[in-house]
Design a protein around this motif. Structure first.
Motif, mmCIF file in Angstrom:
data_model
loop_
_atom_site.group_PDB
_atom_site.id
_atom_site.type_symbol
_atom_site.label_atom_id
_atom_site.label_comp_id
_atom_site.label_asym_id
_atom_site.label_seq_id
_atom_site.Cartn_x
_atom_site.Cartn_y
_atom_site.Cartn_z
ATOM 1 N N ASN B 268 124.837 89.471 29.837
ATOM 2 C CA ASN B 268 125.314 90.047 31.078
ATOM 3 C C ASN B 268 124.406 91.214 31.475
ATOM 4 O O ASN B 268 124.419 92.254 30.844
ATOM 5 N N THR B 335 130.277 84.312 32.039
ATOM 6 C CA THR B 335 129.832 84.728 30.707
ATOM 7 C C THR B 335 130.919 85.524 29.993
ATOM 8 O O THR B 335 130.860 85.732 28.792
ATOM 9 N N SER B 336 131.921 86.006 30.738
ATOM 10 C CA SER B 336 132.959 86.836 30.128
ATOM 11 C C SER B 336 134.163 86.056 29.617
ATOM 12 O O SER B 336 135.091 86.655 29.089
#
Lengths: 296, 432
Positions: B268, B335-336
Motif C-alpha cells: 500500500n 489490498t486491505s
C-alpha cells in the motif's frame, strides 16, 4: 476524665477500645484477608489454564520456587537495583541540595525544573527514555555519541540493568533533592558563619556541619525510597520486559511473569509470600535505623 | 490474582441498556481489526437490536485479560479474538461455544481447510477465522538488482546470509536483514521455531522430552545469532512484528522474513515507502522444507460464559463472512481485505488484480501442515508453537533466553542449556 482523654488509655480504656474496634477490625480485615488468601493459594496446585486440577500441594510451590535459578537472579537484581538507585539518589541529592541552597539568579525556576521529573508517571518516563533518549538510532544519547565520533550504545541490550537504574534514579533523585533541600533550609546560618570564622573551609563545613544536619532527612529518604524501589515494575515492563534473559527481572516482575504469563497462581502466590517476607526484613532494619536516628 | 476478582465488578459497570442488546467484543489492535471496528455501523444497521462495545488491546495484554476472564468464568466478553493456539485448547476445556449450527449463507465450506482445521477440536469448529497468515521472505528488488543478485524460486538460509552480508550498510541505515528479536512465544519464538524446524530440529521427542540442546537447535540458534547480530538493525533484540514492519516499510531493511499478513500494508503506497520495489519469495529453507513457514490465524470465538450467545454469533458470522471481505475491499481498498480465510477471496478478480501476492500467500497457507511440521516425528500439533497449555510459559522463558544469546549476554550453548533445563522443569511440574 477530660485529663486522660488525650491518651485514651488509662481511664475508660474499654470504652475507647469499643470505639476504635470498628476501624481496627476493618483495617485488619483489609490486610489479613488478602494476605491469608495469598498464603492459602501458595499452598495450592492451582493453574488457571488447568481448570479442575486444583489440589492441596503443601510446600511444593515453595520447593519449586527456591530451586528456580530465576528466583536468585531476581533477588540479586532487586537488591542491586535498590542499592544502586539509593546510592545515586542520596549522593546526588545531597550534592544538589547544597548546590540549590546557594543564592543564584533564577534559583526558583531551577529548583522547580530539578524537582519536576518526580511528577512524571513511571510508564511515561520509561517510554521517553526508551524511545527518545536511549534508542540506538533515534535517541539523544546515540546522537551525542555520534557528535564525539563514538559508536551508539544499544542501551537495553548491552547494559540492560544499568539502563533501568539510570531511569529509576532519574525519577527518584528529585524526591531526595526535595526532602534534603527542605532540611537544608532549617540549617542555622549562624552556625555555618561561626565555623567559617573559626577558619573552616567549605569542605570542612560540608562534612562537619551540613552532613550531620542532614542525617535524619537522609534516613527518611532511604526508608521511603526503599519501600517504593522494592516494587519497581512499570519501568521494566515498558523497556526490557525483564530481559534480555533475566538481566532485568526483579522480584515484582518475576511474580508478574508467573501470575499473568504462566497463569500459575500457586507459584506466583508463593513468590508473593517470599516478597512480603523480604520486604518485612528490610523494613524492620530500616525502621530501627530511622527510629534511632530520630531519637538521638 | 486480585485482578481476576476485579473483572466481574468491571463487568457490572457496563450494565446493559434496556432494549438493544450490547455485546462486548475483545480484539487485538492490529490493522485489520481496527478496520473491523470502524465498520461497526454497517453491522449495527443490519442488526438494529444489537449494539457492539469494543475492547481493543495490545496482543500480550489481550491474552492476559482473555485468559483470566475465561478461566475464572468472568463473563465479561461475548466475542473473543483468539488464535490457532488457543482455540483447540480452550475448546477442550469447554470454555468455548461450539459453532456447529452456522447458517447456510455463511458458506463454511468456503473456508481454507488448514485454517479451519486449526480452529477445530475433534472435528467441530470453535472459532471463525478473521484473517490467516503464513510466513514469507520480503526483499527490496532495487537493492538486489544493484548488487546483481537473482532471487531463486526457493531461497536457502545460506544464500540469505550471503546476501545479508553483501547488502548490510549500517552507515546508510540499511540492515542486511530484519527478523524478530523481541522475546515472547508469539514474537521471536514464532520465527525461531520455523528456523529450528527447517534446520531439522523439534521441541519435543515422541516421549515429550525437550530437545532444546540438540545439535539442530544449536546450529539454528547459532545461525540466527550470527545472522541477526551481525547484519540486523540496531536494537534487534527489542524488535517484534510491528517494529520490523515499520523498519522495512521505511526502507531500513534489505530483507525481512515474517508474516504474509504484512504484504497488504507493504504494497500500500500510502503506508509504505518501498511499495514499488518490493519482491517476495517463500520463507528460506535449510536442511528440510518441512515447517519452514508457519500457520497462524486470528479468529473470533464465543466464550461459554457469555449470556448473549445468539447476538455474539450474529456478529461472528458477519465479521468473517464473504460480504464483510467485500465491504472492506470496496471501502478500504482491496489490498486491505483480511487475507487467508476464504477461497472466494482468492477467486475474486479485483483482489487478484490489486494484490500481486494473493496466489503466493494462498499457496503458503495451504502448504503449511501443523500436524507434520518437523523432520523427525513429534507428538505435538503446531508449526511455530506447541499446542499444549504449558507452551505459553515455556515459549516465554525460552524466548527470553534466546534474546539473551542474541545480545551476547550468554553464549548460544549456555542459553540452550538453561532453556532445556527450564523446559524440563516446567514439563515435570505439569506432570508429563
Amino acid at each position: 476524665m477530660s485529663k486522660t482523654r488525650a491518651s485514651g488509655r488509662t481511664v475508660g480504656g474499654l470504652r475507647s477500645l469499643s470505639l476504635q474496634a470498628p476501624a481496627v477490625t476493618l483495617l485488619l480485615l483489609w490486610m489479613l484477608v488478602p494476605l491469608g488468601m495469598t498464603v492459602w493459594f501458595s499452598l495450592q496446585r492451582y493453574n488457571l489454564l488447568m481448570p479442575g486440577m486444583e489440589s492441596f500441594a503443601g510446600l511444593e510451590n515453595y520447593e519449586y520456587l527456591f530451586t528456580d535459578p530465576a528466583l536468585w537472579r531476581a533477588m540479586g537484581n532487586t537488591l542491586l537495583l535498590v542499592g544502586s538507585v539509593l546510592v545515586i539518589t542520596v549522593g546526588g541529592g545531597v550534592l544538589l541540595a547544597v548546590l540549590f541552597q546557594q543564592e543564584f539568579p533564577g534559583r526558583g525556576i531551577a529548583r522547580v525544573l530539578a524537582i519536576s521529573p518526580f511528577f512524571v508517571m513511571p510508564t511515561v518516563s520509561a517510554l521517553v527514555w526508551k524511545n527518545m533518549m536511549m534508542h540506538p538510532s533515534n535517541g539523544v544519547l546515540a546522537w551525542l555519541a555520534g557528535v564525539f565520533g563514538l559508536p551508539a550504545v544499544d542501551w537495553f541490550s548491552s547494559l540492560p540493568l544499568t539502563s533501568i537504574i539510570i531511569i529509576v534514579a532519574w525519577q527518584w533523585l528529585p524526591f531526595a533533592l526535595l526532602i534534603l533541600l527542605t532540611a537544608m533550609q532549617s540549617l542555622d546560618d549562624d552556625q555555618v558563619e561561626a565555623a567559617r570564622m573559626d577558619g573552616a573551609g567549605p569542605i570542612a563545613v560540608f562534612f562537619y556541619i551540613t552532613l550531620p544536619h542532614l542525617k535524619r532527612a537522609i534516613s527518611v529518604v532511604i526508608m521511603i525510597e526503599m519501600i517504593f524501589l522494592l516494587t519497581i515494575f512499570a519501568e521494566i515492563y515498558v523497556t526490557t520486559s525483564g530481559g534480555p534473559g533475566l538481566a532485568t527481572t526483579n522480584l515484582a516482575f518475576l511474580i508478574y511473569i508467573q501470575a499473568l504469563l504462566d497463569f500459575d497462581v500457586g507459584l506466583a502466590s508463593a513468590g508473593g509470600v517470599v516478597a512480603i517476607i523480604l520486604a518485612n526484613i528490610v523494613a524492620i532494619f530500616l525502621v530501627r535505623l530511622v527510629a534511632r536516628n530520630l531519637e538521638s | 490474582m486480585k485482578l481476576a476478582y476485579a473483572f466481574p465488578l468491571a463487568g457490572l459497570a457496563v450494565a446493559t441498556a434496556a432494549q438493544a442488546e450490547t455485546i462486548t467484543v475483545a480484539t487485538v489492535n492490529n490493522n485489520d481489526m481496527v478496520i473491523m471496528q470502524s465498520l461497526t455501523e454497517a453491522f449495527e444497521e443490519a442488526h438494529p437490536d444489537i449494539e457492539v462495545n469494543w475492547v481493543v488491546l495490545e496482543e500480550n495484554v489481550l491474552r492476559q485479560r482473555l485468559t483470566t476472564d475465561i478461566a475464572t468464568d468472568g463473563g465479561q466478553f461475548d466475542v473473543m479474538t483468539i488464535g490457532t493456539y488457543e482455540a483447540p485448547i480452550w475448546a477442550e476445556r469447554g470454555w468455548l461455544v461450539a459453532l456447529d449450527d452456522l447458517p447456510e449463507a455463511y458458506r463454511e465450506d468456503d473456508l481454507l481447510k488448514p485454517v479451519r482445521d486449526g480452529l477445530s477440536h475433534e472435528g467441530t469448529l470453535y472459532a471463525l477465522p478473521f484473517y490467516a497468515e503464513s510466513s514469507m521472505l520480503y526483499y527490496r528488488t532495487d537493492l538486489f538488482e544493484e548488487a546483481g543478485i537473482e532471487m531463486p524460486e526457493q531461497p536457502s538460509w545460506e544464500e540469505v546470509r550471503e546476501w545479508a552480508a553483501e547488502l548490510h550498510d549500517p552507515d546508510n541505515q540499511l540492515a542486511g536483514i530484519c527478523l524478530r528479536g523481541k522475546p515472547g512465544w508469539g514474537e521471536n519464538m514464532a520465527f525461531v521455531s520455523t528456523l529450528v524446524n527447517t534446520f531439522g530440529g523439534r521441541w519435543f521427542d515422541e516421549e515429550w522430552n525437550p530437545e532444546l540442546d540438540s545439535p539442530a537447535w544449536q546450529e539454528a540458534i547459532a545461525f540466527y545469532v550470527d545472522l541477526l547480530g551481525n547484519y540486523g538493525p540496531p536494537g534487534a533484540s527489542s524488535n517484534g512484528f510491528n517494529e520490523n514492519l515499520a523498519l522495512f516499510s521505511r526502507g531500513n531493511c534489505a530483507m525481512w522474513v515474517d508474516a504474509t499478513s504484512a504484504a497488504g500494508k507493504l504494497y500500500n503506497p500510502a503506508e509504505s515507502q518501498v511499495a514499488d520495489r518490493l519482491g517476495f519469495a517463500p520463507a528460506p529453507v535449510a536442511e528440510t522444507p518441512k515447517g519452514a513457514h508457519w500457520l497462524w490465524s486470528w479468529a473470533l470465538a464465543i466464550p461459554a460464559s457469555s449470556e448473549k450467545q445468539e447476538a455474539a454469533q450474529a456478529f461472528l458470522t458477519w465479521a468473517t463472512s464473504q460480504e464483510y471481505i467485500e465491504l472492506v475491499g470496496e471501502s478500504e481498498g482491496w489490498t486491505s481485505v483480511p487475507p487467508g480465510t476464504r477461497e472466494s477471496t482468492y477467486e475474486n478478480e479485483r483482489y487478484q488484480e490489486e494484490a500481486p501476492f494473493a496466489g503466493f500467500v494462498l499457496d503458503a497457507i495451504n502448504s503449511a501442515d501443523p500436524t507434520d511440521s518437523t523432520l523427525e516425528p513429534s507428538p505435538y500439533v503446531g508449526v511455530q508453537f506447541v499446542g499444549i497449555p504449558e507452551f505459553q510459559s515455556i515459549g516465554t522463558q525460552v524466548g527470553q533466553t534466546i534474546a539473551s544469546a542474541l545480545t551476547g549476554d550468554t553464549s548460544v550453548e549456555q542459553a540452550l542449556q538453561s532453556a532445556q533445563r527450564a523446559t524440563e522443569r516446567t514439563m515435570q511440574r505439569a506432570g508429563y
